[in-house]
Design a protein around this motif. Structure first.
Motif, PDB file in Angstrom:
ATOM      1  N   GLY A 123       0.796  -1.222   0.000  1.00 51.49           N
ATOM      2  CA  GLY A 123       0.000   0.000   0.000  1.00 51.49           C
ATOM      3  C   GLY A 123       0.825   1.265   0.000  1.00 51.49           C
ATOM      4  N   GLY A 124       2.086   1.157  -0.400  1.00 48.24           N
ATOM      5  CA  GLY A 124       2.977   2.309  -0.413  1.00 48.24           C
ATOM      6  C   GLY A 124       3.882   2.394   0.792  1.00 48.24           C
ATOM      7  N   ALA A 125       3.708   1.519   1.771  1.00 50.65           N
ATOM      8  CA  ALA A 125       4.538   1.560   2.976  1.00 50.65           C
ATOM      9  C   ALA A 125       5.941   1.001   2.751  1.00 50.65           C
ATOM     10  N   SER A 126       6.135   0.212   1.686  1.00 47.92           N
ATOM     11  CA  SER A 126       7.442  -0.271   1.204  1.00 47.92           C
ATOM     12  C   SER A 126       7.952  -1.542   1.866  1.00 47.92           C
ATOM     13  N   ALA A 127       7.408  -1.944   3.011  1.00 42.72           N
ATOM     14  CA  ALA A 127       7.926  -3.142   3.685  1.00 42.72           C
ATOM     15  C   ALA A 127       6.906  -3.631   4.714  1.00 42.72           C
ATOM     16  N   ARG A 128       7.111  -4.872   5.164  1.00 43.80           N
ATOM     17  CA  ARG A 128       6.321  -5.413   6.276  1.00 43.80           C
ATOM     18  C   ARG A 128       7.259  -6.016   7.300  1.00 43.80           C
ATOM     19  N   ARG A 129       7.017  -5.689   8.560  1.00 46.53           N
ATOM     20  CA  ARG A 129       7.819  -6.292   9.627  1.00 46.53           C
ATOM     21  C   ARG A 129       7.299  -7.690   9.896  1.00 46.53           C
ATOM     22  N   MET A 130       8.219  -8.661   9.774  1.00 42.71           N
ATOM     23  CA  MET A 130       7.840 -10.062   9.891  1.00 42.71           C
ATOM     24  C   MET A 130       7.959 -10.570  11.321  1.00 42.71           C
ATOM     25  N   LEU A 131       9.015 -10.158  12.011  1.00 45.85           N
ATOM     26  CA  LEU A 131       9.213 -10.575  13.400  1.00 45.85           C
ATOM     27  C   LEU A 131      10.324  -9.749  14.021  1.00 45.85           C
ATOM     28  N   VAL A 132      10.424  -9.849  15.344  1.00 41.34           N
ATOM     29  CA  VAL A 132      11.491  -9.190  16.096  1.00 41.34           C
ATOM     30  C   VAL A 132      12.141 -10.239  16.991  1.00 41.34           C
ATOM     31  N   SER A 133      13.461 -10.250  17.013  1.00 44.71           N
ATOM     32  CA  SER A 133      14.193 -11.219  17.827  1.00 44.71           C
ATOM     33  C   SER A 133      14.037 -10.909  19.311  1.00 44.71           C
ATOM     34  N   PRO A 134      14.435 -11.839  20.161  1.00 44.76           N
ATOM     35  CA  PRO A 134      14.574 -11.504  21.583  1.00 44.76           C
ATOM     36  C   PRO A 134      15.694 -10.470  21.763  1.00 44.76           C
ATOM     37  N   ARG A 135      15.812  -9.955  22.959  1.00 46.60           N
ATOM     38  CA  ARG A 135      16.919  -9.049  23.288  1.00 46.60           C
ATOM     39  C   ARG A 135      18.220  -9.848  23.249  1.00 46.60           C
ATOM     40  N   LEU A 136      19.192  -9.339  22.488  1.00 46.28           N
ATOM     41  CA  LEU A 136      20.460 -10.038  22.278  1.00 46.28           C
ATOM     42  C   LEU A 136      21.609  -9.189  22.782  1.00 46.28           C
ATOM     43  N   GLU A 137      22.787  -9.796  22.875  1.00 43.50           N
ATOM     44  CA  GLU A 137      23.982  -9.082  23.313  1.00 43.50           C
ATOM     45  C   GLU A 137      25.098  -9.288  22.295  1.00 43.50           C
ATOM     46  N   ALA A 138      25.889  -8.235  22.072  1.00 40.44           N
ATOM     47  CA  ALA A 138      27.058  -8.325  21.187  1.00 40.44           C
ATOM     48  C   ALA A 138      28.162  -7.434  21.736  1.00 40.44           C
ATOM     49  N   GLY A 139      29.382  -7.814  21.433  1.00 40.27           N
ATOM     50  CA  GLY A 139      30.537  -7.040  21.865  1.00 40.27           C
ATOM     51  C   GLY A 139      31.496  -6.800  20.724  1.00 40.27           C
ATOM     52  N   PRO A 140      32.608  -6.141  20.995  1.00 35.30           N
ATOM     53  CA  PRO A 140      33.593  -5.855  19.940  1.00 35.30           C
ATOM     54  C   PRO A 140      34.160  -7.141  19.340  1.00 35.30           C
TER      55      PRO A 140
END
Length: 521
Positions: A123-140
């Motif tokens: 409808g012109g919005a350009s994308a659909r959000r399919m899902l969101v992951s759990p809260r994750l952690e990352a480091g250098p």
């Protein structure tokens, strides 16, 4: 037009200059992605529209979201030298029902989430959000030194999250949006395939060219792609000849001789994580899904690996700048045409460089002007100048690369009575303003041509390259002996004329709809 033979010699010399490579990278650069597009079907006759519903129309009837865009939710892009958050995927495409890993690094360490979006019309919005992951952690995570011989940069960051792709997901172009707790955002693109299904059209995304242009990390010190590397600022300052050749970028000096001859798919994309020129593919996707075409999706590496069965599709659509092709990619495309599957190349300068790909190491080789020490069939260089195996691109596409455009010029219409232009109201000599840009294709009379039963040059657009040489750009369509149609736009800006609200031209959308209707018939 100058002599193509002389042009080839000049181009071979020019390929290794920093100025030529810079021009390629910045040509026709459109910074912003497409905004909200109106109904692409409006005003088109039923005779050129796809009939009935399919999984693409059903998918695009779902609620869309533009929250993936940079700036939404106060998100902001980091830099390659600070690496606030960066990531890459374990593969460039994944089949429905299979898994894909995401490798993520963050500085400083912190929490993040991955939101997965599917690009389309919605409808012109350009994308659909399919899902969101759990809260994750990352480091250098470390950024390795480029390989001393090839300039290859490959990373081995740990898996931060695995996505099990649901079997019911519709094939398409997907984005994993990495959002760190402090507001920094990065993108990881990938394709979801359905290898068992049939469709009218298969959209092939140019993953090999995405990596050829990928300059990660563009930090002024480390980054490499097949156009550029860096020399240190100290080295440039101490050598007047060196300083005169290269321009400053961040903390170092851009160097064409320091470019990579091998690039790895095991690394993030530079800057915000969207591939260079991604606006072209996105513009086409937004238009085509809004039109309701029956589509499936794959990448250039899928074409290389033989995962594409052309018999399942009426046409293959090469939606972006698809410049870097392996022998198997070329062979599979030729076989598709010979078997009656049509092709559409929506930009210019396609299948120009011959590359090799090693699946085990996810490495692509393209030595260009450097000596290729690992020759299997012929050196990785220009297809048309292959040692003992020259192959003019126009033998497949009808036209081939001729030069870089300065600015934006008009496409000049030719063959206005051809079915391709039906319903556009265009006449010979009329102009489509601002649609010739980036790079251009032309028909080279003294090189081998496509074996077509008929060929129409749909535009004849004069332009001049930086050295003063004049060329005439051509958009082309021809019919192969098998009955397959092959279309080549011959300009970088054709996809924008389809689905970018700022550049869309309804005459181009009608002409493209005419082509797809002819292929579907």
């Amino acid at each position: 037009m100058s002599s193509p033979s002389k042009f080839l010699r000049d181009l071979a010399k020019k390929t290794n200059t920093a100025s030529a490579a810079r021009a390629v990278l910045r040509a026709a650069h459109v910074k912003s992605g497409p905004g909200k597009l109106g109904d692409p079907r409006a005003g088109l006759p039923a005779s050129v529209l796809p009939s009935g519903g399919n999984r693409i129309t059903a998918e695009n009837a779902r609620p869309g979201s533009a929250d993936w865009r940079m700036g939404a939710g106060k998100s902001r892009a980091g830099t390659d030298h600070e690496r606030q958050i960066k990531g890459y995927a374990s593969t460039d495409s994944v089949a429905v029902g299979s898994a894909i890993d995401f490798h993520v690094a963050a500085e400083p360490a912190g929490a993040f989430t991955v939101s997965v979006y599917r690009l389309g019309f919605y409808g012109g919005a350009s994308a659909r959000r399919m899902l969101v992951s759990p809260r994750l952690e990352a480091g250098p995570q470390p950024v390795p030194t480029p390989d001393a011989e090839t300039g290859r940069i490959a990373v081995e960051w740990p898996v931060a999250w695995t996505l099990d792709v649901p079997a019911e997901w519709v094939p398409g172009t997907y984005l994993a949006v990495l959002d760190k707790g402090d507001g920094f955002r990065n993108y990881v693109p990938f394709v979801v395939r359905d290898d068992d299904a049939t469709a009218d059209f298969l959209v092939v995304l140019p993953s090999t060219s995405w990596q050829a242009y990928n300059w990660w990390p563009r930090d002024g010190i480390t980054g490499r792609n097949v156009y550029y590397g860096y020399v240190t600022k100290e080295a440039a300052e101490s050598d007047p000849d060196l300083k005169a050749k290269f321009s400053a970028d961040a903390r170092g000096w851009i160097s064409n001789p320091s470019r990579a001859t091998q690039v790895s798919f095991a690394r993030p994309y530079f800057a915000d994580g969207l591939p260079d020129g991604f606006v072209r593919e996105q513009s086409f996707i937004q238009w085509a899904e809004g039109m309701g075409y029956d589509l499936s999706y794959a990448t250039g590496l899928d074409l290389h690996a033989g995962r594409i069965d052309p018999a399942k599709y009426k046409g293959l659509i090469f939606a972006g700048h698809d410049e870097y092709w392996s022998t198997d990619m070329y062979r599979h495309a030729e076989e598709a045409v010979a078997a009656g599957t049509s092709l559409a190349f929506l930009t210019a300068n396609n299948a120009y460089w011959h590359v090799r790909y090693d699946e085990a190491t996810r490495t692509m080789s393209c030595y260009k002007g450097f000596e290729d020490p690992h020759v299997e069939d012929f050196p990785t260089g220009m297809w048309r100048a292959g040692d003992g195996h020259p192959r003019a691109e126009q033998q497949l596409m009808g036209v081939q690369y001729s030069g870089i455009i300065k600015g934006r010029l008009p496409l000049v219409v030719r063959e206005s009575g051809h079915w391709f232009w039906a319903g556009t109201g265009l006449k010979d000599g009329e102009e489509l303003p601002g649609l010739l840009g980036g790079e251009a294709d032309s028909l080279f009379e003294d090189m081998p041509r496509a074996k077509g039963e008929e060929q129409a040059l749909l535009t004849a657009s004069p332009y001049t390259i930086s050295n003063g040489t004049r060329f005439v750009q051509n958009t082309s369509v021809y019919r192969a002996p098998s009955g397959a149609w092959v279309f080549t736009a011959g300009t970088f800006l054709w996809p924008l004329a389809l689905g970018h609200p700022t550049y869309q031209d309804k005459r181009v959308t009608r002409a493209m709809a005419n082509f797809f209707a002819r292929v579907r018939a």
